[in-house]
Structure formats: structure tokens, C-alpha cells
Design a protein around this motif. Structure first.
Motif, PDB file in Angstrom:
ATOM      1  N   TYR A 389       0.836  -1.202   0.000  1.00 40.03           N
ATOM      2  CA  TYR A 389       0.000   0.000   0.000  1.00 40.03           C
ATOM      3  C   TYR A 389       0.870   1.251   0.000  1.00 40.03           C
ATOM      4  O   TYR A 389       2.035   1.227   0.410  1.00 40.03           O
ATOM      5  N   ALA A 390       0.276   2.360  -0.456  1.00 38.83           N
ATOM      6  CA  ALA A 390       0.990   3.640  -0.465  1.00 38.83           C
ATOM      7  C   ALA A 390      -0.015   4.747  -0.760  1.00 38.83           C
ATOM      8  O   ALA A 390      -1.020   4.527  -1.450  1.00 38.83           O
ATOM      9  N   PRO A 391       0.250   5.953  -0.275  1.00 37.12           N
ATOM     10  CA  PRO A 391      -0.579   7.100  -0.681  1.00 37.12           C
ATOM     11  C   PRO A 391      -0.192   7.531  -2.091  1.00 37.12           C
ATOM     12  O   PRO A 391       0.937   7.298  -2.540  1.00 37.12           O
ATOM     13  N   LEU A 392      -1.143   8.160  -2.781  1.00 37.15           N
ATOM     14  CA  LEU A 392      -0.880   8.644  -4.134  1.00 37.15           C
ATOM     15  C   LEU A 392      -0.609  10.144  -4.106  1.00 37.15           C
ATOM     16  O   LEU A 392      -1.238  10.891  -3.348  1.00 37.15           O
ATOM     17  N   ASP A 393       0.313  10.568  -4.945  1.00 38.73           N
ATOM     18  CA  ASP A 393       0.660  11.984  -5.033  1.00 38.73           C
ATOM     19  C   ASP A 393      -0.095  12.606  -6.201  1.00 38.73           C
ATOM     20  O   ASP A 393       0.456  12.855  -7.268  1.00 38.73           O
ATOM     21  N   ILE A 394      -1.401  12.828  -6.001  1.00 31.08           N
ATOM     22  CA  ILE A 394      -2.247  13.459  -7.011  1.00 31.08           C
ATOM     23  C   ILE A 394      -2.837  14.715  -6.381  1.00 31.08           C
ATOM     24  O   ILE A 394      -3.575  14.639  -5.394  1.00 31.08           O
ATOM     25  N   LYS A 395      -2.511  15.859  -6.923  1.00 29.96           N
ATOM     26  CA  LYS A 395      -2.930  17.134  -6.354  1.00 29.96           C
ATOM     27  C   LYS A 395      -4.452  17.224  -6.277  1.00 29.96           C
ATOM     28  O   LYS A 395      -5.155  17.026  -7.258  1.00 29.96           O
ATOM     29  N   GLY A 396      -4.956  17.506  -5.069  1.00 32.21           N
ATOM     30  CA  GLY A 396      -6.390  17.683  -4.872  1.00 32.21           C
ATOM     31  C   GLY A 396      -7.119  16.424  -4.457  1.00 32.21           C
ATOM     32  O   GLY A 396      -8.303  16.489  -4.124  1.00 32.21           O
ATOM     33  N   LEU A 397      -6.435  15.261  -4.491  1.00 26.40           N
ATOM     34  CA  LEU A 397      -7.088  14.000  -4.141  1.00 26.40           C
ATOM     35  C   LEU A 397      -6.327  13.308  -3.018  1.00 26.40           C
ATOM     36  O   LEU A 397      -5.098  13.232  -3.048  1.00 26.40           O
ATOM     37  N   GLN A 398      -7.056  12.813  -2.037  1.00 25.60           N
ATOM     38  CA  GLN A 398      -6.445  12.027  -0.967  1.00 25.60           C
ATOM     39  C   GLN A 398      -6.763  10.560  -1.224  1.00 25.60           C
ATOM     40  O   GLN A 398      -7.499   9.919  -0.485  1.00 25.60           O
ATOM     41  N   TRP A 399      -6.165  10.046  -2.271  1.00 26.02           N
ATOM     42  CA  TRP A 399      -6.379   8.659  -2.658  1.00 26.02           C
ATOM     43  C   TRP A 399      -5.176   7.817  -2.251  1.00 26.02           C
ATOM     44  O   TRP A 399      -4.049   8.315  -2.139  1.00 26.02           O
ATOM     45  N   VAL A 400      -5.435   6.536  -2.078  1.00 23.47           N
ATOM     46  CA  VAL A 400      -4.359   5.584  -1.800  1.00 23.47           C
ATOM     47  C   VAL A 400      -4.492   4.431  -2.776  1.00 23.47           C
ATOM     48  O   VAL A 400      -5.560   4.196  -3.353  1.00 23.47           O
ATOM     49  N   ILE A 401      -3.390   3.725  -2.962  1.00 23.51           N
ATOM     50  CA  ILE A 401      -3.380   2.577  -3.857  1.00 23.51           C
ATOM     51  C   ILE A 401      -2.960   1.342  -3.073  1.00 23.51           C
ATOM     52  O   ILE A 401      -2.084   1.406  -2.212  1.00 23.51           O
ATOM     53  N   VAL A 402      -3.622   0.232  -3.375  1.00 24.12           N
ATOM     54  CA  VAL A 402      -3.314  -1.042  -2.709  1.00 24.12           C
ATOM     55  C   VAL A 402      -3.183  -2.117  -3.785  1.00 24.12           C
ATOM     56  O   VAL A 402      -4.048  -2.238  -4.653  1.00 24.12           O
ATOM     57  N   ALA A 403      -2.062  -2.846  -3.721  1.00 24.24           N
ATOM     58  CA  ALA A 403      -1.887  -4.033  -4.569  1.00 24.24           C
ATOM     59  C   ALA A 403      -1.949  -5.247  -3.649  1.00 24.24           C
ATOM     60  O   ALA A 403      -1.222  -5.312  -2.661  1.00 24.24           O
TER      61      ALA A 403
END
Length: 703
Positions: A389-403
Motif C-alpha cells: 500500500y501507499a498514498p498517491l501523489d495526485i494534487k487535490g485528491l487524498q487517494w491511496v493505492i493497494v496491490a
């Protein structure tokens, strides 16, 4: 009765001992190697699984981040282009021209009926909650006109988006006929769901889909509480032409409650904003990236792995793999894991899990807290998984990604490896046990023969030959024993050779006669020699020349000069007595008496000068040499005890040293006696005088 030595020996026989030893060592080694192999192999396989999952997470993270970055850059290009700027201007003008328009009674009632009988029921069915049509029926004349004219009454956007001109002759229709194909092409080529243009007063003056949000006012209308409205306000107030606002997914009523995310940027030029362009983020492209176009296995995720996105509300932002591959099983697993039955059913119905499927797992929570890592735990579907897992560096979004991938599949290689390793160890132990039994019997026979041979050797028979036997370790032992005897003879031969080498080295350090006397034990060795020529040479300028060189190169160059001196000395019958860093002492007639020793020494001095001249030519230097020559009686002998040196001394040596320093300049300087003996062979000039025990003596320089 005679009792044999074997019968008196207590304990186990050598065969038994060998058998126990071989079994113990072999089985113990097999177990230890197996354990080490298991720990190392299983750890390596686990690390490989971790690395594969981490790389998949990073790969998908890069792709989704690049997707949004590319989308933002593309949007800025669109909004700063002439087409978008002119379109906002023309659509805004066309919209204002419709502010005073009136619908016919049929058109007006048809629009109201559309909201009452079509839109509101469809929205209620999709969202599962009652919806009042009155809250959405437009009241603004321009909005009512556009929707009555362009919005498909069956909510089929594929029909409404295909209309370029309704043929009503309005300025808005003229603008649509001019610009709609441009925005339609953007949607088709890049997969956006819709494209909106908004004026500076909050009106949606253009919609490619021409849905129910066409003409609405985001500041006062029914959608003023949406993220589209708040994003529009932030974008318009940014006062930065290349500002980009990205909103998270929310349920959007004009899309019948489907998840919608927007990316928007101001339209304008020269610092003047004329409106806002908003693109509806394509869910299909996000899902295509996260599922690798349904190529999970090719992406290294096997039969159970997937990558997904989640937001701060702990809901998914991409589709679930199991929903795509097996909707019925997904519904069962989701409900078993705690998902509300109606939510699971809705996900199956709409074929998507965005804003539906909860992902209240440890990896999602840790990633939302800003952490990156790997963890084993329960997935959102209740299965035991390994997750990266990790947080995503997308401006304006507090999304995370999980594999993630099921633990059983992730570590299946470890299980297979463990099973195969155990089987191999068991088989190895059986084979080793059988071999140990045979080898113990084989080893016992040659041991007895070897004992007898060793006893002969211990009795002093060094010439004994041990039977080599077979080609095994005992045979090698017999061979080694025989080679040992031969080695002793060879070593004696080597000692003799070394003595000869030492003799040769001693003869290079001193004359053979002196070496002989030294080996015979004489402690003081000194001889007086008559009629010996002595040369004392100083190398001038070498220190300045070599000051910038490393020590190795400096010494290499100096050794080259000295080697040339020595070669010339050997060739001309001159003996080298001592070599210093910048000094050279030689004699002629010392070891081998020579009648022409003076002539040889003068020729040698001239050769030394030529050697220095050649060195200067090769290295572009200005070295010189100062040489002094005298002839007379000298003494020689060994000096020192712990560090011996063969040296020469006497008045002739002293005078040779003094004559070369009489003027301090370079050149070949000789004493009066040398000049007298070489008067007719060399041209001399007077160089000075010096005091000697016999009085003042003239020093001569060779031209």
C-alpha cells in the motif's frame, strides 16, 4: 593360548566407528543443509513475492499519477487555446440571447413531464431514495429552452451528443454547430464522459452530452452543493489561467447518482478569465489502468491479485477484480466481509464498486495516514491477503493505492519449495545410510594395510614404498607418502640451487676473491691496490627535474640512467663500486689490473656525458654531470657487520672527489697525474688548483 591384539582391544571396531561417523555426519549435514536451505530459500521466495507486489503497486501508481498529470496538462492546453476561448464567448452570448425566450405550451409541458415521469423516477431507482422532480425542474428561460431543444427525453446521451444543430436559428445553436465537433472529438479520443463550458456567472453554457445540467446555474440551481459547483467557484476565483482543479468522485444527480469526478481549469488569455472548462474524468480509463486492461495475470498478480484505489471515506475508487470476473461470487464474499447486501447488489447491478464497496482494511487506513509498506491481513472481501500500500501523489485528491494477492497464492512457491525440500532430504538420508554401510566396510580393509606401512616408516625405513592401492583417499595417502620421500630429495636439490644463487649474489656485491675470503670466515678483509683509476660522478639537476613526479616514476627514470652507466662500465672494463642517488663511484684496475686503466676511465667519463645528453634529448631536460678522475693507490674491503658493503678508499678516491668539485660546474675534471698520462689523447684546459699533501696541484677539464 595366544590372545591376538585385536581380541584384547576394547570398544567398537573401526568399521563400526566409521559407520556411526558417516551416518552421523551425513544425516546431520543433510538436516543442517536442509534447514539452512529452507530458511534461505523460503526467505528469498517471500522477498520475491514482496518485491513483485511492490513493483506492481509502484507501476500502477505511476500510471494513474501520469494519467492525471497528462489530463491536467491537456486541459490547460485546451483552455488556453483560441477555440475554447472563442467557444466560451460565443456560447455565453448565445445563452444570454436565450434569456428572453419563451417555450410553447407543448414544449413547456413536455419538459416538466420529462422531469416528472422520466428523470425523477430514474434517479430514485438508481439511488434507492425518493426524489422530488420539482427540485430539479429548471426555471431559467435559457436553461428551459436548451433542455427542451437538445436534451434527449429518454436520457440517451448518445443521441443528444450527436446533435450539432437543432435548426432553431438561435445564436447558441450556431455556436454549437461551430464548436461541438471540437469538444465531441476530445471526448471521443480521450474517453472523457462529458465536457462543460461555464460562464463567469455560474451558468453551464455548454454540455457535450447536453444532459439535464445544460443551462443550469451552479451557484443558485439544484446542483449548487455539488463538488462541480465548489470546484467551479475555486477555479474561477483562482485568477490563474493555468490553474487546474481536480475533484474527488461524488454521486452526481444529472448522471442519475453515478460517481462523477471533474477536472476543470479557467478559460482565458492575457490574464483575463472568460469562463471555466470542466471535463468529466473517465471511470473506464481509471479502471483500465488499475486492472491492466483485465490482464492481472500478465501483470504478475496471478489468479487472485488486483490493484485498487480508495479514498478518505474508505470507499473504493476503482472496480473490483472479482466483480468483473465472477459477480455472483463477489456479491457473496462482499456480504460475508460486512458489506451491506443492498450495496453489494447495487455494485453488481451497475458493474462498478466506486463509492459503493467499503475498503476498511489496515492497508487503506495506513496509507491514508501517509504510510507506505507491506502487510498481511484481511482484504475487503474477507480473504487473507498480502497487500502493498501507499498514498498517491495526485494534487487535490487524498487517494491511496493497494496491490493485493491472496496469501496462499503469494506464498505458493514457498509451500512447493518446502515440500520438495523435505522429500529431497528424506531421500538423501536413505541413500546416505546405504552408502555409509558399504563405505565403512570398504574403508576398514586398506586401513590395516596402511598401519603396517606406517610402522615401517616409524622404524626408520625412509626408502619404504607404500602400495598405492585403489584410486581413493587411501590410494592418495600412499601416493602422498611416496611423494614425500621424493620431496625430501627435491628439497635438498633446491637447497643446493639456492646456495648457488647466494654465491652468485655475493659475487655481484663484491669481487670473487673477497667473497671467498668472507665465506671462509675472515672478519676483516682489506686490500691495497696500486695504479687504480678512480671516477667520482655527481648528477646535477635531477632533483629539480623530478620534483613534480611521483616517487615511482622518479625512481624509474633514475634507475634507467644508472642502468645505462652500469652497461657502459661493463662494456669498457670499468668496475662499479658504489651507486648513490646522485653519485656514482667507479674504478678501473681494481679487480682486474689493467695497464690502460686511465684511458678506459677517461673514455668511460666521456660515455657518461653522452648518456646524459641522450637522456636530455629524450626527455627535454637540462641535466648535467660533474665527473672527477684520479689515478693512484687505493684500498678496498668489506665495511660493516650486520649490513656488509664493499667500499674503496684512499688518496686517489679523495682526490677524484675533490677535483670534480673544484669549480662547481658540470664537466669532466681530472688530476695532474691523469692529464700527464692522457696529454696526447684528449684536449685539456686548466680548471683551477687545489691543495694536496704534496702541495698545490692543477685541476684540468676535458673539452
Amino acid at each position: 593360548m595366544t590372545v591376538s591384539a585385536d581380541s584384547r582391544r576394547p570398544g567398537f571396531s573401526i568399521q563400526t566407528k566409521l559407520l556411526v561417523m558417516l551416518l552421523g555426519v551425513s544425516i546431520g549435514s543433510s538436516v543442517v543443509v536442509g534447514l539452512v536451505g529452507y530458511v534461505s530459500g523460503s526467505d528469498s521466495l517471500r522477498q520475491a513475492a514482496y518485491a513483485q507486489l511492490t513493483e506492481t503497486r509502484e507501476s500502477r501508481a505511476r500510471e494513474i499519477t501520469n494519467f492525471f498529470t497528462t489530463t491536467e496538462n491537456s486541459l490547460v492546453v485546451y483552455t488556453r487555446g483560441t477555440t475554447a476561448i472563442n467557444a466560451v464567448t460565443d456560447f455565453t452570448a448565445g445563452y444570454k440571447a436565450l434569456e428572453g425566450s419563451q417555450l410553447s405550451a407543448d414544449q413547456s409541458s413536455g419538459l416538466d413531464e420529462f422531469y416528472t415521469s422520466t428523470f425523477a423516477p430514474a434517479l430514485a431507482k438508481r439511488t434507492g431514495s425518493e426524489t422530488s422532480a420539482a427540485a430539479f425542474i429548471p426555471t431559467d428561460p435559457a436553461e428551459r429552452y436548451l433542455q427542451a431543444t437538445y436534451t434527449d427525453p429518454g436520457l440517451d446521451t448518445t443521441k443528444s451528443i450527436s446533435v450539432d444543430d437543432a435548426g432553431d436559428g438561435s445564436a447558441w445553436s450556431a455556436a454549437n454547430a461551430r464548436y461541438h465537433d471540437y469538444f465531441h472529438e476530445i471526448i471521443d479520443r480521450f474517453g472523457y464522459e462529458d465536457a462543460l463550458l461555464l460562464d463567469t456567472e455560474g451558468h453551464v453554457v455548454y454540455s457535450a452530452d447536453k444532459n439535464v445540467d445544460l443551462g443550469t446555474n451552479l451557484l443558485t440551481g439544484p446542483y449548487k452543493g455539488t463538488s462541480l459547483a465548489s470546484g467551479y467557484t475555486e477555479t474561477l476565483n483562482s485568477n490563474v489561467v493555468d490553474f487546474v482543479k481536480l475533484t474527488d468522485f461524488e454521486r452526481y444527480q444529472p448522471a442519475l447518482g453515478a460517481p462523477v469526478a471533474w477536472i476543470m481549469s479557467p478559460v482565458g488569455e492575457n490574464g483575463v478569465t472568460s469562463g471555466v472548462m470542466a471535463l468529466q474524468v473517465p471511470i473506464s480509463q481509471i479502471n483500465a489502468i488499475m486492472t491492466a486492461d483485465n490482464g492481472w495475470a500478465e501483470d504478475g498478480l496471478g489468479a487472485t491479485g488486483e490493484t485498487y484505489l480508495a479514498g478518505p471515506d474508505l470507499l473504493m475508487r476503482s472496480v473490483s477484480r472479482e466483480l468483473i470476473e465472477n459477480p455472483e461470487q463477489y456479491q457473496k464474499d462482499a456480504i460475508s466481509a460486512g458489506t451491506a447486501p443492498e450495496d453489494a447488489a447495487r455494485a453488481v447491478a451497475v458493474k462498478g464498486t466506486i463509492l459503493i464497496q467499503p475498503a476498511r482494511t489496515a492497508p487503506v487506513k495506513d496509507a491514508l495516514a501517509g504510510q507506505t509498506g507491506l502487510v498481511q491481513g484481511t482484504s475487503y472481501l474477507g480473504t487473507e491477503t498480502l497487500s502493498a500500500y501507499a498514498p498517491l501523489d495526485i494534487k487535490g485528491l487524498q487517494w491511496v493505492i493497494v496491490a493485493k494477492i491472496n496469501t496462499s497464492e503469494a506464498f505458493s512457491a514457498v509451500s512447493d519449495f518446502t515440500r520438495n525440500l523435505i522429500l529431497a532430504i528424506v531421500a538423501l538420508i536413505i541413500v546416505v545410510s546405504l552408502l555409509s554401510l558399504v563405505l565403512a566396510q570398504v574403508f576398514a580393509r586398506p586401513v590395516r594395510r596402511l598401519v603396517g606401512a606406517v610402522r615401517q616408516v616409524s622404524a626408520g625405513d625412509l626408502a619404504v614404498e607404500v602400495p598405492q592401492g585403489g584410486r581413493d583417499e587411501f590410494g592418495d595417502l600412499g601416493t602422498a607418502f611416496n611423494e614425500m620421500a621424493r620431496s625430501l630429495r627435491i628439497k635438498q636439490s633446491l637447497i643446493d640451487e639456492q646456495s648457488a644463487e647466494n654465491e652468485k649474489l655475493l659475487n655481484t656485491l663484491m669481487p670473487a676473491d673477497v667473497a671467498r675470503r668472507y665465506k671462509e670466515g675472515q672478519e676483516t678483509i682489506a686490500d691495497v691496490h696500486q695504479d687504480v683509476s678512480v671516477l667520482f660522478a655527481d648528477l646535477i639537476g635531477y632533483n629539480d627535474f623530478s620534483a613534480s613526479f611521483p616517487a615511482e616514476k622518479e625512481l624509474s627514470l633514475l634507475n634507467g640512467i644508472v642502468a645505462s652507466f652500469d652497461e657502459a662500465a661493463t662494456r669498457m672494463g670499468v668496475e662499479t663500486v658504489r651507486t648513490l642517488r646522485e653519485g656514482y663511484l667507479a674504478s678501473c684496475g681494481l679487480v682486474v689490473p689493467r695497464i690502460d686503466n686511465v684511458r678506459r676511465m677517461v673514455d668511460f667519463a666521456l660515455e657518461l656525458r653522452k648518456i646524459i645528453e641522450r637522456f636530455n634529448g629524450q626527455h627535454s631536460t637540462s641535466l648535467s654531470i660533474r665527473i672527477g678522475i684520479d689515478a693512484g693507490t687505493v684500498s678496498s674491503g668489506l665495511v660493516g657487520r650486520s649490513s656488509l658493503a664493499y667500499d674503496m678508499w684512499g688518496e686517489a678516491v679523495n682526490l677524484a672527489n675533490r677535483v670534480q668539485s673544484v669549480s662547481g660546474a658540470a664537466g669532466i675534471f681530472v688530476s695532474q697525474s691523469v692529464r700527464d698520462r692522457m696529454r696526447d689523447a684528449v684536449v685539456f684546459v686548466e680548471a683551477g688548483t687545489l691543495e694536496t699533501a704534496d702541495g698545490e696541484q692543477t685541476v684540468w677539464k676535458i673539452q
